[in-house]
Design a protein around this motif. Structure first.
Motif, PDB file in Angstrom:
ATOM      1  N   TYR B  55       0.892  -1.182   0.000  1.00 20.69           N
ATOM      2  CA  TYR B  55       0.000   0.000   0.000  1.00 20.69           C
ATOM      3  C   TYR B  55       0.923   1.224   0.000  1.00 20.69           C
ATOM      4  O   TYR B  55       1.356   1.683   1.051  1.00 20.69           O
ATOM      5  CB  TYR B  55      -0.862  -0.058   1.261  1.00 20.69           C
ATOM      6  CG  TYR B  55      -1.863   1.054   1.495  1.00 20.69           C
ATOM      7  CD1 TYR B  55      -2.111   2.068   0.575  1.00 20.69           C
ATOM      8  CD2 TYR B  55      -2.584   1.070   2.676  1.00 20.69           C
ATOM      9  CE1 TYR B  55      -3.039   3.057   0.824  1.00 20.69           C
ATOM     10  CE2 TYR B  55      -3.517   2.065   2.947  1.00 20.69           C
ATOM     11  CZ  TYR B  55      -3.738   3.060   2.016  1.00 20.69           C
ATOM     12  OH  TYR B  55      -4.658   4.045   2.280  1.00 20.69           O
ATOM     13  N   PRO B  56       1.254   1.721  -1.201  1.00 20.37           N
ATOM     14  CA  PRO B  56       2.324   2.716  -1.315  1.00 20.37           C
ATOM     15  C   PRO B  56       2.160   3.934  -0.407  1.00 20.37           C
ATOM     16  O   PRO B  56       3.151   4.430   0.145  1.00 20.37           O
ATOM     17  CB  PRO B  56       2.264   3.113  -2.793  1.00 20.37           C
ATOM     18  CG  PRO B  56       1.690   1.918  -3.471  1.00 20.37           C
ATOM     19  CD  PRO B  56       0.695   1.345  -2.505  1.00 20.37           C
ATOM     20  N   ALA B  57       0.926   4.411  -0.235  1.00 21.65           N
ATOM     21  CA  ALA B  57       0.743   5.633   0.561  1.00 21.65           C
ATOM     22  C   ALA B  57       0.966   5.399   2.054  1.00 21.65           C
ATOM     23  O   ALA B  57       1.114   6.356   2.817  1.00 21.65           O
ATOM     24  CB  ALA B  57      -0.662   6.182   0.330  1.00 21.65           C
ATOM     25  N   MET B  58       0.990   4.143   2.466  1.00 16.51           N
ATOM     26  CA  MET B  58       1.060   3.838   3.902  1.00 16.51           C
ATOM     27  C   MET B  58       2.356   3.145   4.314  1.00 16.51           C
ATOM     28  O   MET B  58       2.833   3.328   5.443  1.00 16.51           O
ATOM     29  CB  MET B  58      -0.133   2.937   4.254  1.00 16.51           C
ATOM     30  CG  MET B  58      -0.249   2.553   5.711  1.00 16.51           C
ATOM     31  SD  MET B  58      -1.785   1.614   5.986  1.00 16.51           S
ATOM     32  CE  MET B  58      -1.590   1.147   7.698  1.00 16.51           C
TER      33      MET B  58
END
Lengths: 80, 150
Positions: B55-58
């Motif tokens: 989950y790239p944003a996290m």
């Protein structure tokens, strides 16, 4: 408006990585119930254990939601 | 607070770069480096490799928080953590965790702490690639038990 993201097996079973929900939901569990009702695929994908993050922070089913939130729903993690 | 370096990448990583960076800690008496590799088998037999989704944003923020927790809990000078994503063939490196400390016990403990937390908190998902197709890896109870012991 809420942005919903699916990852891992849930993304694969729903054949969907992200969607926008325009209905209003006060808490995560209400949103999850809505998502389960979208199709049999969604119901199956959300019948297994899953975790939730709201705005990239791990959340609970009782976590409050507000307009513009990003909600990610994913299986237990398996990195490392 | 320890100096922290964290990255998430599709690229191979350089263990030498990790060691060189940790060696810049002049107060260090110990460096411990762990690397996790892709096994060429699972419980049903041979596999061809893994696909690692995240989950790239996290992901990076979670990894930084884990390193900060380790820094608060142990006496550390530097923490180096790189995790790979994407398609990884058998025997490829998945993750590297390196720490420097004045004392070896703190370095060993901190390294294990970081791995136990990463395996339970960081949003990565492994899919094993076999001749019959892909199979999502299920979270292990043993990993959860290791995490809870902290």
């Amino acid at each position: 408006m809420l942005k919903v993201l699916f990852f891992g097996q849930i993304r694969e079973l729903t054949k969907c990585s992200d969607l926008v929900v325009t209905d209003e939901f006060k808490h995560v569990n209400e949103l999850v119930e809505h998502l389960r009702g979208l199709s049999e695929k969604h119901e199956l994908a959300l019948s297994y254990g899953f975790l939730v993050a709201v705005n990239q922070e791990v959340a609970e089913l009782t976590t409050s939601l507000k307009d513009g939130d990003e909600i990610a729903i994913f299986p237990p993690v398996t990195g490392g | 607070m320890a100096e922290i370096f964290v990255d998430v990448t599709t690229d191979e990583f350089d263990q030498g770069a990790c060691y060189t960076w940790l060696r810049q800690d002049d107060s260090a008496g110990a460096i411990v480096i762990f690397t996790g590799l892709v096994r060429d088998f699972n419980q049903d037999g041979k596999i061809k490799g893994l696909f690692l989704e995240h989950y790239p944003a996290m992901t990076k923020n979670v990894l930084i928080k884990i390193c900060q927790q380790a820094s608060e809990r142990f006496d550390l000078g530097k923490i180096y953590l790189v995790h790979r994503v994407g398609e990884l063939l058998n025997h490829a490196e998945i993750v590297i965790v390196g720490v420097s400390s004045k004392h070896r016990e703190q370095a060993f403990l901190a390294n294990q702490f970081i791995m136990d937390f990463l395996k339970n908190e960081a949003p990565f998902w492994k899919k094993e690639l076999t001749d019959q197709g892909g199979v999502w890896v299920k979270a292990k109870q043993s990993d959860e038990a290791s995490y809870k012991k902290w």
